[in-house]
Scaffold this motif. Structure first.
Motif, PDB file in Angstrom:
ATOM      1  N   CYS A  33     -19.106 -12.217  33.554  1.00 15.53           N
ATOM      2  CA  CYS A  33     -18.140 -11.688  32.583  1.00 15.53           C
ATOM      3  C   CYS A  33     -16.688 -11.851  33.053  1.00 15.53           C
ATOM      4  O   CYS A  33     -15.770 -11.521  32.324  1.00 15.53           O
ATOM      5  CB  CYS A  33     -18.433 -10.229  32.275  1.00 15.53           C
ATOM      6  N   GLU A  34     -16.474 -12.331  34.274  1.00 12.64           N
ATOM      7  CA  GLU A  34     -15.169 -12.589  34.871  1.00 12.64           C
ATOM      8  C   GLU A  34     -14.281 -11.348  34.973  1.00 12.64           C
ATOM      9  O   GLU A  34     -13.060 -11.434  34.946  1.00 12.64           O
ATOM     10  CB  GLU A  34     -14.440 -13.721  34.120  1.00 12.64           C
ATOM     11  N   ARG A  35     -14.887 -10.208  35.088  1.00 14.74           N
ATOM     12  CA  ARG A  35     -14.124  -8.966  35.326  1.00 14.74           C
ATOM     13  C   ARG A  35     -13.871  -8.825  36.819  1.00 14.74           C
ATOM     14  O   ARG A  35     -14.662  -9.269  37.653  1.00 14.74           O
ATOM     15  CB  ARG A  35     -14.900  -7.748  34.834  1.00 14.74           C
ATOM     16  N   VAL A  36     -12.765  -8.162  37.131  1.00 16.10           N
ATOM     17  CA  VAL A  36     -12.419  -7.879  38.522  1.00 16.10           C
ATOM     18  C   VAL A  36     -12.579  -6.374  38.735  1.00 16.10           C
ATOM     19  O   VAL A  36     -12.112  -5.563  37.922  1.00 16.10           O
ATOM     20  CB  VAL A  36     -10.966  -8.313  38.833  1.00 16.10           C
ATOM     21  N   PHE A  37     -13.253  -6.003  39.803  1.00 16.40           N
ATOM     22  CA  PHE A  37     -13.440  -4.580  40.120  1.00 16.40           C
ATOM     23  C   PHE A  37     -13.375  -4.387  41.631  1.00 16.40           C
ATOM     24  O   PHE A  37     -13.424  -5.345  42.396  1.00 16.40           O
ATOM     25  CB  PHE A  37     -14.758  -4.049  39.538  1.00 16.40           C
ATOM     26  N   THR A  38     -13.231  -3.142  42.043  1.00 16.42           N
ATOM     27  CA  THR A  38     -13.087  -2.797  43.461  1.00 16.42           C
ATOM     28  C   THR A  38     -14.293  -1.989  43.910  1.00 16.42           C
ATOM     29  O   THR A  38     -14.742  -1.085  43.200  1.00 16.42           O
ATOM     30  CB  THR A  38     -11.813  -1.966  43.682  1.00 16.42           C
ATOM     31  N   THR A  39     -14.801  -2.310  45.096  1.00 13.69           N
ATOM     32  CA  THR A  39     -15.851  -1.499  45.708  1.00 13.69           C
ATOM     33  C   THR A  39     -15.287  -0.857  46.969  1.00 13.69           C
ATOM     34  O   THR A  39     -14.419  -1.431  47.634  1.00 13.69           O
ATOM     35  CB  THR A  39     -17.084  -2.337  46.072  1.00 13.69           C
ATOM     36  N   LEU A  40     -15.735   0.325  47.273  1.00 13.16           N
ATOM     37  CA  LEU A  40     -15.306   1.054  48.456  1.00 13.16           C
ATOM     38  C   LEU A  40     -16.537   1.290  49.321  1.00 13.16           C
ATOM     39  O   LEU A  40     -17.497   1.932  48.883  1.00 13.16           O
ATOM     40  CB  LEU A  40     -14.671   2.392  48.058  1.00 13.16           C
TER      41      LEU A  40
END
Length: 124
Positions: A33-40
């Motif tokens: 889906c070409e979304r950008v997200f952050t993981t911690l």
């Protein structure tokens, strides 16, 4: 890792360590889906009990259990007791140093004796 939105595989764009050094932030890009997200990502210490129950690590609990296990084995004291004991020692309470073992009165390469030579009469 899979994308939380479409379950497609992701790739890592950037990695940063948190200010306190206890966590890692990763910026990820989904290939579907070409979304950008952050993981911690963080690490936690847990203790696995004999029945399989996980409990959080407690430093205080470990110290008390080690003291209980070592009771009577040897002397265990904490740092504050050591500091207070060292403050109580005064210069007069320091045990006298042992004298070095007697060395031979043979001179070294330069002709100097290691200790002053004393005759039997006590004079040099």
């Amino acid at each position: 890792m899979q994308c939380p939105f479409c379950a497609a595989p992701t790739s890592v764009l950037a990695i940063r360590e948190s200010a306190d050094g206890c966590a890692i932030r990763r910026r990820r890009l989904c290939s579907g889906c070409e979304r950008v997200f952050t993981t911690l990502e963080t690490a936690t210490l847990q203790i696995c009990r004999p029945k399989g129950v996980l409990t959080p690590f407690s430093r205080r609990s470990v110290i008390s259990k080690v003291r209980t296990a070592a009771k009577g084995q040897f002397r265990v004291e904490d740092a504050s007791a050591r500091r207070s004991r060292s403050r109580k020692l005064s210069l007069g309470a320091v045990p006298p140093r042992r004298l070095p073992a007697r060395r031979s009165a043979e001179p070294d390469v330069n002709g100097h004796a290691p200790f002053p030579l004393v005759s039997a009469s006590g004079r040099g």
